[in-house]
Design an enzyme around this catalytic site. Structure first.
Site, PDB file in Angstrom:
ATOM      1  N   LYS A 268      -3.736  -6.411  -3.003  1.00  0.00           N
ATOM      2  CA  LYS A 268      -3.986  -7.584  -2.152  1.00  0.00           C
ATOM      3  C   LYS A 268      -3.771  -8.798  -3.034  1.00  0.00           C
ATOM      4  O   LYS A 268      -4.300  -8.847  -4.143  1.00  0.00           O
ATOM      5  CB  LYS A 268      -5.421  -7.572  -1.614  1.00  0.00           C
TER       6      LYS A 268
ATOM      7  N   SER B 193      -8.734  -0.047  -0.578  1.00  0.00           N
ATOM      8  CA  SER B 193      -9.719  -0.398   0.454  1.00  0.00           C
ATOM      9  C   SER B 193     -10.455   0.855   0.954  1.00  0.00           C
ATOM     10  O   SER B 193     -11.048   1.563   0.168  1.00  0.00           O
ATOM     11  CB  SER B 193      -9.031  -1.156   1.583  1.00  0.00           C
TER      12      SER B 193
ATOM     13  N   ASP C  86     -13.860  -1.483  -0.887  1.00  0.00           N
ATOM     14  CA  ASP C  86     -13.622  -2.597  -1.817  1.00  0.00           C
ATOM     15  C   ASP C  86     -14.475  -3.817  -1.494  1.00  0.00           C
ATOM     16  O   ASP C  86     -14.253  -4.901  -2.042  1.00  0.00           O
ATOM     17  CB  ASP C  86     -12.134  -2.956  -1.877  1.00  0.00           C
TER      18      ASP C  86
ATOM     19  N   ARG D  42       0.836  -1.197   0.000  1.00  0.00           N
ATOM     20  CA  ARG D  42       0.000   0.000   0.000  1.00  0.00           C
ATOM     21  C   ARG D  42       0.875   1.254   0.000  1.00  0.00           C
ATOM     22  O   ARG D  42       1.936   1.257   0.604  1.00  0.00           O
ATOM     23  CB  ARG D  42      -0.874   0.005   1.252  1.00  0.00           C
TER      24      ARG D  42
ATOM     25  N   ASP E 112     -14.928  -5.848   1.117  1.00  0.00           N
ATOM     26  CA  ASP E 112     -14.597  -7.007   1.948  1.00  0.00           C
ATOM     27  C   ASP E 112     -14.973  -6.795   3.415  1.00  0.00           C
ATOM     28  O   ASP E 112     -14.759  -7.672   4.248  1.00  0.00           O
ATOM     29  CB  ASP E 112     -13.127  -7.439   1.800  1.00  0.00           C
ATOM     30  N   ARG E 113     -15.575  -5.623   3.729  1.00  0.00           N
ATOM     31  CA  ARG E 113     -16.055  -5.392   5.098  1.00  0.00           C
ATOM     32  C   ARG E 113     -17.491  -4.898   5.047  1.00  0.00           C
ATOM     33  O   ARG E 113     -17.846  -4.078   4.209  1.00  0.00           O
ATOM     34  CB  ARG E 113     -15.177  -4.363   5.818  1.00  0.00           C
TER      35      ARG E 113
HETATM   36 ZN   LIG Z   1     -11.658  -3.463   2.407  1.00  0.00          ZN
END
Ligand SMILES: [Zn+2]
Length: 460
Positions: free
Chosen positions: A116, A106, A242, A18, A244-245
């Site tokens: 990632k 993210s 993104d 990152r 994923d949460r």
């Molecule tokens: Zn994320």
């Protein structure tokens, strides 16, 4: 000409790569990641790699350079284009591919971006990320004649998400994509789900003009809560940048935190997997671990960090794991990666069958807790001070869990101090059954920090 390449020292991190665009990260880094990681994939016997990217303005440029680097190693690159991180994870399973790379910043500010990676079915972290730096620094690249193709898997992905919807009563749902990479998939998803759907900020816009796409920060949930009340909706669901949460809101407009969601899912998953191990990170409430045990499951507390949880999950055969941060992993019927869109489908299904969501949330006994308080410490002293505190409290006879930092359980509740793996900060949190108990726990944290010569953060 040597192709050896040095990354900025701050970009190769514990869980991902990152940096800040134009300062520490750019297309040259993406090309070098392609060459180095591509070489590692080829050397491990891989032939195909999937690549996706999020909605940040810098993402398409990084993707093009990354693909150039990957094809130079002889790999075949499958470009799945713009979408959420879990769609890339899904692509590596579905295509299938031997590895995957997602270009995403993210939930970070718009000028950040990152990578990632997956190798096989496992997330790439720790040593393997450092290995990318070593391969690049040595210019130790495989060269070959690679190729690339573009594959649109969006509808296949959405069909897979909807496949596990198991609701009975159709519900009204308010969604907030926060202008993140989930927007387009969300529009396709709600067309296929039963019920009535109101979507906020589903235009993908890398400048994030409405609010920051991070559902763990209450102010980012103000718009969805307001709309949920106006629409009299049954659930509010928000995603990070993104996808994923997940963040969730009950029909009363209250935030349902990550650990509360895991408890709600656990009740469902344990019906089909009696006695299964359910994993949550050290920041999660004791009420979650107690609830898993009450439901006949085996609660397991593990280290914070989505890659670490994913690895532990694979090792223990656990059907469900999650973090306070909203990374939740279903291996029950699904692949065991953190897919917030999939979590949404499962949540709607179970609220439809067993809701309302407020009642599911209120099955957990009420506790008082502090937010996760992060405060700066000297990087040199970060891990050493946590070790000192561990030793001191253990010597005092306290009940200590040292899986990740120091988590001390007392009759009042528990307190946690842990060192961040990615920043020069310590994280503190406490949870108690009473207001007086919470004060006593906070006093214990203050005392331990003082004994280690660290100033207590505000609020402690
Ligand atoms: Zn994320």
């Amino acid at each position: 000409m040597s192709l050896a390449y040095q990354f900025h020292p701050t970009v190769l991190r514990e869980y991902d790569i990152r940096g800040v665009i134009g300062k520490t990260l750019g297309p040259d880094d993406a090309r070098a990641i392609g060459r180095a990681f591509g070489s590692m994939v080829v050397r491990s016997g891989g032939k195909r790699i999937a690549v996706g990217y999020d909605g940040r303005l810098s993402s398409p440029g990084l993707e093009a350079a990354l693909v150039e680097g990957l094809t130079s190693t002889g790999l075949h690159v499958v470009r799945i284009g713009l979408g959420p991180t879990p769609m890339l994870y899904f692509a590596t399973r579905h295509l299938p591919a031997d590895a995957g790379i997602m270009i995403t910043g993210s939930h970070n500010p718009p000028d950040y971006n990152g990578f990632k990676m997956m190798l096989g079915k496992a997330p790439v972290f720790g040593e393997t990320i450092l290995e990318i730096g070593k391969v690049a620094a040595a210019g130790d690249f495989v060269t070959g004649e690679g190729s690339a193709e573009t594959v649109d898997i969006r509808d296949v992905y959405v069909d897979r998400l909807v496949q596990d919807y198991d609701g009975t009563t159709p519900l009204k749902i308010v969604w907030d994509a926060g202008n993140g990479a989930t927007g387009d998939i969300l529009r396709r998803l709600v067309k296929k789900l039963p019920g009535e759907h109101v979507t906020l900020y589903d235009d993908i816009d890398g400048t994030f003009p409405n609010h920051h796409p991070d559902p763990t920060v209450p102010e980012n949930l103000e718009d969805i809560i307001e709309r949920l009340h106006a629409e009299k909706a049954a659930i509010g669901i928000a995603f990070d940048g993104d996808g994923d949460r997940i963040g969730a809101i009950d029909e009363k407009g209250r935030i349902v935190w990550g650990d509360q969601l895991i408890a709600i899912y656990a009740a469902d998953v344990l019906k089909t997997h009696p006695g299964a191990t359910i994993i949550a990170d050290v920041k999660a409430s004791q009420t979650l671990f107690d609830e898993i045990a009450r439901l006949g499951g085996h609660p397991l507390m593990w280290k914070t960090g989505h890659s670490l949880l994913k690895a532990k999950m694979a090792e223990t055969g656990s059907p469900l794991a999650g973090e306070m941060s909203g990374h939740i992993f279903f291996a029950d019927k699904y692949y065991g990666f953190d897919d917030a869109l999939y979590c949404a489908v499962r949540l709607i299904g179970l609220v439809s069958r067993t809701g309302p969501l407020s009642a599911l949330r209120d099955r957990l006994p009420p506790v008082l807790n502090t937010p996760e308080v992060r405060f700066q410490v000297d990087e040199e002293r970060k891990f050493a001070s946590v070790r000192e505190i561990q030793e001191r409290v253990r010597a005092s006879g306290a009940q200590v869990n040292d899986i990740d930092g120091v988590r001390v359980t007392t009759p009042d509740g528990w307190w946690l101090l842990r060192a961040s793996n990615t920043q020069d900060v310590l994280v503190a949190r406490a949870e108690a059954y009473s207001a007086e108990g919470l004060e006593r726990l906070k006093a214990s944290i203050r005392e331990q920090l003082k004994l280690s010569g660290i100033a207590a953060p505000e609020g402690f």
